[in-house]
Every structure is written in C-alpha cells, then in structure tokens.
Scaffold this motif. Sequence first.
Motif: not given
Length: 404
Positions: A240, A254, A268-269, A271-272, A277-278, A280-281
């Motif tokens: 991130p 990506k 995830l926290d 990244i947010k 977020s765009e 990551f997949y």
Amino acid sequence: MSKHILVYSQYFYPEQFRINDLCLELVERGFKVSVVTGVPNYPEGRFYKGYSWRENRNEIWNGINIYRMPIFSRGQSKIRLILNYFSFVISSKLLERTLPKDIDAIFTYEVSPMTQALPAIWYAKKMKVPSYLYVMDLWPENVVAVTKIKNKIIIDAIGRMVDYIYKNTTTILASSERFVDAIVNRNVPEKKILYWPQYAEDLYEIKEKNNQEVISEYFDEMTFVFAGNVGEAQGLGILPEAAKHLMEIHIKVKFVIIGNGRYMSQLLDLIKKLGVSEYFYFIPRQPATDIPYYLAKFDVALITLNSSEIYDMTIPAKTQSLMACGKPLLVAANGEVQEIVRNSASGLYGDAGDVEKLVSNIIKFYEMTEKDLERLSKNSKKYYDTNFDKKQLMDKLEWLLRGC
C-alpha cells in the motif's frame, strides 16, 4: 529388501506441506515409509473434520503408514501453540512403543517447531539407527523473530535444546546456504551438514496465460501477484505504501493477492487508510493445484518479507514454486533470495521495507516490453532447472538414505 524410513513431521497429509510430496517420492523410489505426525489442524488451529484424538489415529495413505499422535490443536493463542508443540513431543515419546521397529533410519522434517526433533532423536537412539534432520526453520532465531521474545534465559534454554538436537543428529540437511553457516557457528562440524534446498512439486510448471482452468478478472494494468500466507512475516504492508507513491506519479498497476492470513485485516485497513483500493485485487486462498494457472495470468510474481536475522537467511519456499512456473520476480526482501534473483537474472530486487526501491523497480517493470518479460521468465525457469530440480535433489537424498 527396501529401506524403511520413519519420518517425524508434526504436519502431514491432509495438511499441505512439501513433506507429503517428499514421502510419496521416496515410496516411488522403492523405500518403505512410515510417518509420525499429529492430528491435522494447520492452519486454522482446529482439528480437521473426521480427525480427533480418537478418529483416524492410524491410517494408510498411498502406501504410507501414518501414526497420528494425540496433540492439542494450535488454536489462536500463544498458550495453545506452546501446548501444541509440547504435546507432540510428549505423546510421541509415550507412544513410541506403538511405532514400527523394523526401521533403517529416521528423517525429521523441521518446519517450526524444532521440538519435534526431540522424540525423533530419542527413538533413533533407542533403535540404534541414524537420524537425519532437515532444517527449514532456524531456531532459536525463528522463535525470536515470530514471538519477539527478548528474555535471555528463555532464548539460552532454546539454544541449548537446539545444540542438543544438532549434536545427536547423524546428518543435518539445511534449506539455505546461510543456514549452513549459522549451524556451523553453533560448533557443529561442517562435514555433518549438507545444503539441500527445497524443490517445487511437479504441479508447479509453466501454464498458458489464457488458460480456462481458473477464472480471474482481466486487467489493462501491469499485474504483480503475491500468492501465499498473508502473515506478519511477509511484510505486505510495503505494497500500500508503494501504491500511494505510484498514485502520486500517475502510474497505475495492480497488486493481486491470492491467499489469506492473520495480517489480512491490517493490510485491508492500511489500503483503505491510504486510499489505494484501486491498486489491489484479492482472490481467496486456492488449492495448490490451481496456483500455477493463476500465476500464468499475471505478469510478475512478488516475494516480500520483513527484515530480521532469520528471514534474512531464509529462502522463502515460494521462490522455487515461482521459478518453476517461469515467473519474473520482484523481491522486497534481504539475504539469499536477492542473490538468487541476481544470479539468475530473473527480475529485480530491493531490501525488505525499502518502499523507494520497490517503487523504482515497479517503474522499471512498467517500462519493460513483452520481450523483456519473456527473457526474465526464461531465466527464472532455467535457474530453477539447474539449481532446484526435483529429480536432482531427490537423487542426492536417495543416495544419502541408501547409505544408512
């Protein structure tokens, strides 16, 4: 008459570890193989369905006799993990009378915990057969890195146990060359140690990019794939941070994450929090048999690790799998894995946690042509075939075990 090898491994089928494939290969080569293991509970920390202290304690799998010792499941706490480690030692010692007596050698597959080597050594002494220890997690360094223990009394006690194990093992196989140096530094004769790196199972091979075996979204951006455990050790927080830098200079890539683990919620926290977020997949954990098909769909494979004394000496197991699949590599980790990428000319590398270097390397990949990536892919597979080929490594192990 075939040689009978008794394998000690706290993890075994249906748990997914490379010892499964190693044992199958020994059987294929004419050895009789029996395995002392625990009740399967990795990685979730609870017993698999159909297994318990009473159910499926002894079974036969592809010609391999399995002796399951009653243990505490790993659970989700450090206390449960300690109970898990020591219950295997105690059960294996108390129930050694139930184990086969016609054995020619004992082989211990040592991913943590190293404590599992204790009952193996004791039984080898009792049966007067040679014992072989395959070291993939170096103790006490690994314990310090994972638990953050700093108490010198505890570390010294673990060190004395390790020295006892090394002293009472006939031959030590080390999974990295730096492990060899570390073991020698514990006053173990070098002639007693053999460098024997991991190989990738046969399922890891180059697949067609447009294969239909697995379904994934198609991305216009360059893709960097990470497949495996999403844990603290993997140092994935660097991604991130890198994505934030890339966003600021308007370069879109990506990061594809295949898997799960204890660090996932923190990842995830982050990244947010950084608003990336765009970039990551996510794909849930997949069966090992599907991973080569997923890898084929993405451009570059990621190997990331945090920095610590032990991680800097480790060759991550995924290294061999990725190279067997012919993937160009992007590494953010220290030590021997950097040397592998440099010597193989299979990709780019930087130090663990070095966001600036990672971003620089991503930009270099971003500017590469298809021909450049194809060259890195060929170099990756060539290096694997030369240094980590399964047949060559198993030939060496067979020669060693037939001499027992």
